[in-house]
Design a protein around this motif. Structure first.
Motif, PDB file in Angstrom:
ATOM      1  N   LYS A 182      90.731 -50.553  -3.487  1.00 23.75           N
ATOM      2  CA  LYS A 182      90.316 -51.020  -4.813  1.00 23.75           C
ATOM      3  C   LYS A 182      91.103 -50.342  -5.938  1.00 23.75           C
ATOM      4  O   LYS A 182      90.850 -50.606  -7.120  1.00 23.75           O
ATOM      5  CB  LYS A 182      88.812 -50.821  -5.004  1.00 23.75           C
ATOM      6  N   ARG A 183      92.048 -49.485  -5.592  1.00 22.40           N
ATOM      7  CA  ARG A 183      92.949 -48.931  -6.615  1.00 22.40           C
ATOM      8  C   ARG A 183      93.737 -50.060  -7.271  1.00 22.40           C
ATOM      9  O   ARG A 183      94.207 -50.982  -6.591  1.00 22.40           O
ATOM     10  CB  ARG A 183      93.944 -47.960  -5.976  1.00 22.40           C
ATOM     11  N   ASP A 184      93.921 -49.971  -8.573  1.00 19.66           N
ATOM     12  CA  ASP A 184      94.680 -51.017  -9.282  1.00 19.66           C
ATOM     13  C   ASP A 184      96.114 -51.121  -8.778  1.00 19.66           C
ATOM     14  O   ASP A 184      96.707 -52.204  -8.784  1.00 19.66           O
ATOM     15  CB  ASP A 184      94.694 -50.727 -10.797  1.00 19.66           C
ATOM     16  N   ASP A 185      96.680 -49.999  -8.348  1.00 19.16           N
ATOM     17  CA  ASP A 185      98.076 -50.010  -7.912  1.00 19.16           C
ATOM     18  C   ASP A 185      98.217 -50.159  -6.400  1.00 19.16           C
ATOM     19  O   ASP A 185      99.284 -49.908  -5.843  1.00 19.16           O
ATOM     20  CB  ASP A 185      98.779 -48.726  -8.371  1.00 19.16           C
ATOM     21  N   CYS A 186      97.141 -50.557  -5.737  1.00 20.25           N
ATOM     22  CA  CYS A 186      97.200 -50.747  -4.281  1.00 20.25           C
ATOM     23  C   CYS A 186      97.299 -52.238  -3.969  1.00 20.25           C
ATOM     24  O   CYS A 186      96.433 -53.020  -4.381  1.00 20.25           O
ATOM     25  CB  CYS A 186      95.963 -50.150  -3.609  1.00 20.25           C
ATOM     26  N   GLU A 187      98.336 -52.620  -3.266  1.00 29.83           N
ATOM     27  CA  GLU A 187      98.548 -54.034  -2.952  1.00 29.83           C
ATOM     28  C   GLU A 187      98.164 -54.365  -1.512  1.00 29.83           C
ATOM     29  O   GLU A 187      98.632 -55.353  -0.942  1.00 29.83           O
ATOM     30  CB  GLU A 187     100.014 -54.409  -3.220  1.00 29.83           C
ATOM     31  N   TYR A 188      97.320 -53.540  -0.928  1.00 27.11           N
ATOM     32  CA  TYR A 188      96.852 -53.833   0.431  1.00 27.11           C
ATOM     33  C   TYR A 188      96.190 -55.211   0.436  1.00 27.11           C
ATOM     34  O   TYR A 188      95.425 -55.540  -0.480  1.00 27.11           O
ATOM     35  CB  TYR A 188      95.866 -52.747   0.878  1.00 27.11           C
ATOM     36  N   PRO A 189      96.464 -56.035   1.448  1.00 28.34           N
ATOM     37  CA  PRO A 189      96.024 -57.444   1.400  1.00 28.34           C
ATOM     38  C   PRO A 189      94.523 -57.685   1.436  1.00 28.34           C
ATOM     39  O   PRO A 189      94.068 -58.770   1.113  1.00 28.34           O
ATOM     40  CB  PRO A 189      96.684 -58.062   2.653  1.00 28.34           C
ATOM     41  N   TYR A 190      93.731 -56.681   1.826  1.00 27.97           N
ATOM     42  CA  TYR A 190      92.282 -56.883   1.941  1.00 27.97           C
ATOM     43  C   TYR A 190      91.577 -55.699   1.286  1.00 27.97           C
ATOM     44  O   TYR A 190      91.747 -54.557   1.720  1.00 27.97           O
ATOM     45  CB  TYR A 190      91.876 -56.994   3.414  1.00 27.97           C
ATOM     46  N   ASP A 191      90.786 -55.957   0.243  1.00 29.59           N
ATOM     47  CA  ASP A 191      90.205 -54.846  -0.511  1.00 29.59           C
ATOM     48  C   ASP A 191      88.699 -54.697  -0.315  1.00 29.59           C
ATOM     49  O   ASP A 191      88.029 -54.035  -1.098  1.00 29.59           O
ATOM     50  CB  ASP A 191      90.526 -54.974  -2.007  1.00 29.59           C
ATOM     51  N   GLU A 192      88.146 -55.307   0.752  1.00 30.56           N
ATOM     52  CA  GLU A 192      86.700 -55.243   0.971  1.00 30.56           C
ATOM     53  C   GLU A 192      86.312 -54.353   2.150  1.00 30.56           C
ATOM     54  O   GLU A 192      85.212 -54.441   2.677  1.00 30.56           O
ATOM     55  CB  GLU A 192      86.136 -56.661   1.189  1.00 30.56           C
ATOM     56  N   LEU A 193      87.232 -53.493   2.575  1.00 28.39           N
ATOM     57  CA  LEU A 193      86.905 -52.562   3.662  1.00 28.39           C
ATOM     58  C   LEU A 193      85.775 -51.628   3.238  1.00 28.39           C
ATOM     59  O   LEU A 193      85.650 -51.288   2.055  1.00 28.39           O
ATOM     60  CB  LEU A 193      88.130 -51.719   4.024  1.00 28.39           C
ATOM     61  N   CYS A 194      84.963 -51.201   4.181  1.00 29.55           N
ATOM     62  CA  CYS A 194      83.982 -50.146   3.899  1.00 29.55           C
ATOM     63  C   CYS A 194      84.695 -48.801   4.067  1.00 29.55           C
ATOM     64  O   CYS A 194      85.876 -48.744   4.433  1.00 29.55           O
ATOM     65  CB  CYS A 194      82.796 -50.254   4.852  1.00 29.55           C
ATOM     66  N   GLY A 195      83.976 -47.703   3.796  1.00 26.52           N
ATOM     67  CA  GLY A 195      84.592 -46.387   3.926  1.00 26.52           C
ATOM     68  C   GLY A 195      85.075 -46.118   5.341  1.00 26.52           C
ATOM     69  O   GLY A 195      86.157 -45.578   5.568  1.00 26.52           O
ATOM     70  N   CYS A 196      84.258 -46.510   6.325  1.00 27.62           N
ATOM     71  CA  CYS A 196      84.638 -46.318   7.722  1.00 27.62           C
ATOM     72  C   CYS A 196      85.863 -47.179   8.062  1.00 27.62           C
ATOM     73  O   CYS A 196      86.703 -46.773   8.866  1.00 27.62           O
ATOM     74  CB  CYS A 196      83.452 -46.673   8.618  1.00 27.62           C
ATOM     75  N   GLY A 197      85.958 -48.341   7.438  1.00 22.95           N
ATOM     76  CA  GLY A 197      87.126 -49.203   7.631  1.00 22.95           C
ATOM     77  C   GLY A 197      88.393 -48.536   7.139  1.00 22.95           C
ATOM     78  O   GLY A 197      89.449 -48.607   7.781  1.00 22.95           O
ATOM     79  N   VAL A 198      88.316 -47.865   5.981  1.00 21.77           N
ATOM     80  CA  VAL A 198      89.483 -47.148   5.451  1.00 21.77           C
ATOM     81  C   VAL A 198      89.835 -45.989   6.388  1.00 21.77           C
ATOM     82  O   VAL A 198      91.009 -45.742   6.686  1.00 21.77           O
ATOM     83  CB  VAL A 198      89.222 -46.641   4.013  1.00 21.77           C
ATOM     84  N   GLY A 199      88.817 -45.291   6.899  1.00 19.93           N
ATOM     85  CA  GLY A 199      89.062 -44.223   7.872  1.00 19.93           C
ATOM     86  C   GLY A 199      89.730 -44.758   9.128  1.00 19.93           C
ATOM     87  O   GLY A 199      90.637 -44.119   9.688  1.00 19.93           O
ATOM     88  N   PHE A 200      89.318 -45.946   9.561  1.00 18.31           N
ATOM     89  CA  PHE A 200      89.925 -46.564  10.738  1.00 18.31           C
ATOM     90  C   PHE A 200      91.399 -46.871  10.475  1.00 18.31           C
ATOM     91  O   PHE A 200      92.244 -46.675  11.357  1.00 18.31           O
ATOM     92  CB  PHE A 200      89.184 -47.848  11.110  1.00 18.31           C
ATOM     93  N   LYS A 201      91.703 -47.360   9.258  1.00 17.27           N
ATOM     94  CA  LYS A 201      93.105 -47.672   8.940  1.00 17.27           C
ATOM     95  C   LYS A 201      93.960 -46.403   8.965  1.00 17.27           C
ATOM     96  O   LYS A 201      95.125 -46.441   9.374  1.00 17.27           O
ATOM     97  CB  LYS A 201      93.205 -48.340   7.567  1.00 17.27           C
ATOM     98  N   LEU A 202      93.381 -45.267   8.553  1.00 20.84           N
ATOM     99  CA  LEU A 202      94.109 -44.000   8.636  1.00 20.84           C
ATOM    100  C   LEU A 202      94.407 -43.661  10.092  1.00 20.84           C
ATOM    101  O   LEU A 202      95.540 -43.286  10.443  1.00 20.84           O
ATOM    102  CB  LEU A 202      93.284 -42.883   7.985  1.00 20.84           C
ATOM    103  N   CYS A 203      93.417 -43.830  10.955  1.00 20.04           N
ATOM    104  CA  CYS A 203      93.639 -43.571  12.389  1.00 20.04           C
ATOM    105  C   CYS A 203      94.675 -44.534  12.967  1.00 20.04           C
ATOM    106  O   CYS A 203      95.517 -44.139  13.788  1.00 20.04           O
ATOM    107  CB  CYS A 203      92.318 -43.686  13.152  1.00 20.04           C
ATOM    108  N   GLN A 204      94.617 -45.793  12.525  1.00 22.71           N
ATOM    109  CA  GLN A 204      95.596 -46.785  12.987  1.00 22.71           C
ATOM    110  C   GLN A 204      97.007 -46.372  12.573  1.00 22.71           C
ATOM    111  O   GLN A 204      97.965 -46.500  13.355  1.00 22.71           O
ATOM    112  CB  GLN A 204      95.249 -48.161  12.397  1.00 22.71           C
ATOM    113  N   ALA A 205      97.136 -45.848  11.356  1.00 21.35           N
ATOM    114  CA  ALA A 205      98.451 -45.411  10.875  1.00 21.35           C
ATOM    115  C   ALA A 205      98.970 -44.225  11.691  1.00 21.35           C
ATOM    116  O   ALA A 205     100.169 -44.129  11.987  1.00 21.35           O
ATOM    117  CB  ALA A 205      98.367 -45.039   9.392  1.00 21.35           C
ATOM    118  N   ILE A 206      98.071 -43.323  12.067  1.00 22.19           N
ATOM    119  CA  ILE A 206      98.472 -42.172  12.902  1.00 22.19           C
ATOM    120  C   ILE A 206      98.938 -42.654  14.276  1.00 22.19           C
ATOM    121  O   ILE A 206      99.943 -42.173  14.817  1.00 22.19           O
ATOM    122  CB  ILE A 206      97.298 -41.172  13.028  1.00 22.19           C
TER     123      ILE A 206
END
Length: 565
Positions: A182-206
């Motif tokens: 939800k950052r204004d400067d974030c162009e990630y294609p989907y902005d409705e992730l929950c907090g755990c979803g964002v944590g999952f994306k961090l794990c996916q990136a690792i």
């Protein structure tokens, strides 16, 4: 209760999709209403694929976060995984901590005490990290507004990675990385992730950075699905994919903590997102509400079933205490509204210093069931008053609170749910201002609960095949709500009656006049007051969803009445 029939979908698209999928036009219309208007879209809708998840590196600051974690591992630093005490926060902490611990031992968890520290990142938590030699904190489901606290941590040589999904303030914390779609400067294609979803994306990136197999992440999807259901985020896009596969994990190979909860409830059918919301989530939440959120993290990370059973029994007790507290406080709050003569206001704002802070959010929701309007329930919290805010559909309570900002110490949240603190001397002024703001901005229609009807449906169209396809449209939730149908001019076959405690519910069997071939059992919870509409072969309209009822080992379709008129 007002009924609103959704606009009819494009008939040409509906007909074409019905032909391509070989399904009923009503079902095709439901899909078109949800933006599923072509064969390829329908394929991904009915068969959500993990291959369609977005590249996590598209999220602003993700590369920096991955690098900082890699540096911590290389330097043998201690990492503290920090999260909020609700379901989204505790599942996030369970996910990220157990993932990191799968390849690196120097990882610990921290959940703030709801009563001593309050929501989000706390100075006490940072001091704990400093005293115990943690040089990196990964904050989950909180932190995007923690500007001063992140600066305080920096003075103690502690770095922050923030994984949040709440609206940022005007200034972002000076963290190593602020991951928030939800950052204004974030162009990630989907902005409705929950907090755990964002944590999952961090794990996916690792996982991507190390060229590991994505399948390593699949066992953690049950946690993501639980957070998605509990946090009431839209079940669209990535959330639909994650929820679909997470439910599969819960049903096929649940973690020990979930397995014992499910076994205790003796559920026979497949676990659904509704079960997550009403059965698993309240128990996880009860730990943070009644005792401490760390109990929930321990249950969700425990691998030994015997230990998990002991923990689950403890959490069951917390949940029982939570139920008792929310029932008694709701009665007291309703009495207060009546005593003050505030039944006709545009808002509900109530306060009692003795109310349990852990259940005031639930009580706010209960009060909306009685008086359908934006609601705040306050209690004493240290030197301040703390409140949980809940709103009605169509009204942004977060924006309303912003307009009362000069009377509030701090607040945060979403359009329909928020939390805040204020000084006791500002309570009366705040209560008056909040009423004034809502009165000036809310539409009259938003003060009447709405049932959105997806489609008019003849009873003759209901069949086992029709229901099987409806089931495949799950998981339901915001953005893909359970379809609600309307059938007009039906009547009870003559055996309808009120059932339950104080005849609160309505049980009938509906049919169309002169059509005995298509009749269905129907149950209407809390519709007992409408019993007079069904007598003497009167004709009435019904709004309902379709589900299954199991009785004496026989399963049959039934209508779940939402309203009758």
């Amino acid at each position: 209760m007002r009924w609103t029939l959704k606009p009819a979908p494009d008939p040409s698209k509906t007909t074409q999709l019905a032909q391509e999928l070989k399904i009923d036009e009503v079902l095709a219309g439901l899909l078109v209403q949800r933006g599923v208007d072509a064969f390829a879209k329908a394929k991904s809708f009915f068969r959500p694929s993990l291959d369609d998840l977005h590249d996590p590196l598209l999220m602003t600051d993700m590369q920096a976060a991955v690098k900082r974690i890699a540096k911590a591992v290389a330097n043998q630093e201690n990492i503290l995984v920090y999260g909020d005490y609700d379901v989204d926060g505790t599942t996030s902490v369970a996910l990220v901590s157990s993932f990191l611990q799968s390849y690196y031992p120097n990882v610990a968890t921290y959940i703030p005490d709801r009563y001593e520290e309050g929501y989000g990142v706390s100075y006490q938590g940072i001091d704990y990290a400093h005293d115990n030699d943690f040089s990196l904190i990964i904050a989950l489901d909180c932190g995007v507004k923690a500007v001063d606290k992140v600066a305080y941590a920096s003075e103690k040589n502690i770095d922050f990675i923030i994984c949040d999904h709440h609206r940022p303030g005007k200034k972002l914390p000076e963290a190593i990385a602020v991951l928030d779609p939800k950052r204004d400067d974030c162009e990630y294609p989907y902005d409705e992730l929950c907090g755990c979803g964002v944590g999952f994306k961090l794990c996916q990136a690792i996982v991507q950075a190390n060229d590991w197999d994505f399948d390593l992440l699949i066992p953690y999807l049950d946690l993501v699905a639980t957070a998605i259901g509990a946090d009431i985020v839209p079940i669209t896009g990535e959330n639909r994919i994650l929820a679909h596969h997470g439910l599969h994990v819960i049903n096929s190979s649940p973690r020990a903590g979930f397995k014992v909860i499910i076994e205790n409830m003796k559920l026979k059918n497949k676990f659904t997102i509704t079960d997550v919301v009403f059965k698993i989530a309240p128990r996880i939440n009860a730990a943070g509400r009644m005792k401490h959120g760390q109990h929930a993290v321990s249950l969700m990370t425990e691998t030994d079933e015997l230990s998990a059973k002991t923990m689950a029994l403890e959490i069951e007790e917390f949940n029982s205490d939570r139920k008792s507290a929310d029932q008694s406080i709701t009665i007291e709050a309703l009495d207060q509204i009546e005593a003050l003569g505030e039944q006709e206001r545009y808002t509900t704002v109530v306060y009692d210093a003795s109310w349990h802070k852990g259940v005031i959010g639930i009580v706010a929701s209960r009060l909306i069931e009685r008086y359908y309007r934006p609601t705040l329930v306050f209690t004493k919290s240290g030197d301040y008053l703390a409140a949980s805010a809940r709103s009605v559909k169509g009204f942004d309570v977060y924006n309303a609170l912003e307009q009362c900002g000069d009377l509030i110490e701090q607040f945060g949240g979403h359009k329909y749910a928020a939390g805040l603190t204020l000084k006791a001397e500002n309570y009366d002024a705040f209560k008056a201002r909040f009423e004034e703001v809502v009165c000036a901005t809310i539409l009259n229609k938003d003060l009447v609960e709405e049932i959105k009807i997806d489609s008019i449906l003849p009873l003759a169209s209901i069949s086992p095949k029709f229901y099987r396809i409806l089931k495949q449209m799950e998981p339901y939730g915001p953005g893909n709500m359970t379809p609600i149908f309307m059938t007009q001019q039906v009547q009870d076959t003559g055996y309808g009656k009120c059932v339950g405690h104080e005849d609160a519910h309505l049980k009938i069997r509906v049919t169309k006049p002169n059509d005995s071939k298509h009749d269905y059992n129907a149950i209407g919870f809390n519709l007992g007051s409408k019993c007079d509409l069904i007598v003497d072969k009167k004709k009435f309209d019904i709004a309902y969803s379709i589900d299954e009822n199991e009785w004496n080992n026989e399963v049959s379709l039934q209508l779940r009445l939402r309203d009758i008129s």
